[in-house]
Design an enzyme around this catalytic site. Structure first.
Site, mmCIF file in Angstrom:
data_model
loop_
_atom_site.group_PDB
_atom_site.id
_atom_site.type_symbol
_atom_site.label_atom_id
_atom_site.label_comp_id
_atom_site.label_asym_id
_atom_site.label_seq_id
_atom_site.Cartn_x
_atom_site.Cartn_y
_atom_site.Cartn_z
ATOM 1 N N GLY A 214 -39.481 50.817 37.019
ATOM 2 C CA GLY A 214 -38.243 50.871 37.797
ATOM 3 C C GLY A 214 -38.414 51.088 39.280
ATOM 4 O O GLY A 214 -37.484 51.525 39.958
ATOM 5 N N SER A 215 -39.594 50.725 39.838
ATOM 6 C CA SER A 215 -39.744 50.959 41.279
ATOM 7 C C SER A 215 -38.859 50.020 42.100
ATOM 8 O O SER A 215 -38.378 50.399 43.173
ATOM 9 C CB SER A 215 -41.215 50.845 41.701
ATOM 10 O OG SER A 215 -41.673 49.523 41.613
ATOM 11 N N LEU B 238 -37.048 36.972 28.115
ATOM 12 C CA LEU B 238 -36.324 35.753 28.468
ATOM 13 C C LEU B 238 -34.901 35.855 27.942
ATOM 14 O O LEU B 238 -34.635 36.560 26.967
ATOM 15 C CB LEU B 238 -37.015 34.540 27.843
ATOM 16 C CG LEU B 238 -38.419 34.263 28.369
ATOM 17 C CD1 LEU B 238 -39.041 33.095 27.613
ATOM 18 C CD2 LEU B 238 -38.368 33.977 29.868
ATOM 19 N N HIS C 47 -40.077 38.080 41.303
ATOM 20 C CA HIS C 47 -41.296 37.658 40.620
ATOM 21 C C HIS C 47 -42.508 37.939 41.521
ATOM 22 O O HIS C 47 -42.484 37.638 42.714
ATOM 23 C CB HIS C 47 -41.230 36.161 40.285
ATOM 24 C CG HIS C 47 -42.451 35.711 39.544
ATOM 25 N ND1 HIS C 47 -42.657 36.020 38.221
ATOM 26 C CD2 HIS C 47 -43.553 35.040 39.959
ATOM 27 C CE1 HIS C 47 -43.826 35.552 37.837
ATOM 28 N NE2 HIS C 47 -44.392 34.938 38.877
#
Ligand code: GAR
Length: 215
Positions: free
Chosen positions: A13-14, A92, A113
């Protein structure tokens, strides 16, 4: 009116934290309505809780993809949301789930990403780029379509691979860049500066960023 967001994340969760901090610091005009994880005990849940954000865990194990997504949608329906933000969400999504958010040429799910797409899509962007031996890598904020990391690109930043980089130093430099560009990219949406333009030849949708708000 702030941009209303829901965040989905699977682990640390950074990036979610960077978004919440940018909001607190007044750099991002948004409100995170809720955080959903597919993993029990994901650190992102405790982190978001500390920011006072409602959190939900919908563990995917033992559920069909459709059933899991129905439960996610069931949580989200209680919140007004402009964009669904994937921040290290490692699953996904089905076309049915995507269609709950997307209208024609308007994408409302966004992802970060850890590579310069379209290079190195998939679950191991940093590892794949590093092992390939790239000299320049980067991070990408893109909208989510039905492919694996194939959706329209909103923002990219590059960083060099240094001669003495290890995978760890390479990753940590990339991650620091993620924390800068994700809030920046979301701020473009908050400022209503993003337009989707279907490319006449390829049919691919391009993202245009306007200097001023789009009316
Ligand atoms: C980040 O590096 C993000 O780019 C990556 O997962 C990490 C999550 O870190 N996402 C993907 O690889 C998606 N294909 P975080 O939980 O600390 O934000």
């Amino acid at each position: 009116m702030p941009l209303l967001l829901a965040i989905m994340a699977s682990g640390r969760g950074s990036n979610a934290k960077a978004i919440l901090e940018a909001i607190e610091q007044g750099k991002l005009d948004a409100k995170v309505q809720c955080v959903i994880s597919n993993m029990p005990h994901a650190p992102v849940l405790t982190m978001a809780d500390n920011f006072g954000v409602p959190t939900f865990c919908i563990f995917h194990q033992g559920l069909s993809r459709e059933n899991h997504e129905t439960q996610v949608l069931n949580v989200l329906k209680d919140y007004q949301i402009d964009y669904l933000v994937l921040a290290g969400y490692m699953r996904l999504m089905t076309p049915t789930f995507l269609s709950a958010f997307h209208a024609k040429n308007h994408y409302r799910i966004i992802n970060i990403h850890p590579a310069l797409l379209p290079a190195f899509p998939g679950a191991h962007g940093y590892e794949d780029a590093f092992q390939y031996g790239v000299k320049i890598s980067g991070v990408t904020v893109h909208f989510v379509d039905e492919g694996i990391d194939t959706g329209p690109i909103l923002m990219q930043e590059s960083f060099p691979r240094l001669d003495d980089d290890t995978l760890e130093t390479f990753k940590s430099r990339g991650l620091a860049l993620e924390h800068v560009i994700y809030p920046k990219a979301l701020q473009l949406l908050a400022q209503n500066r993003v337009r989707f333009i279907p490319h006449s030849k390829t049919g691919r949708v391009h993202v245009e960023v306007k200097a001023h708000a789009v009316c």
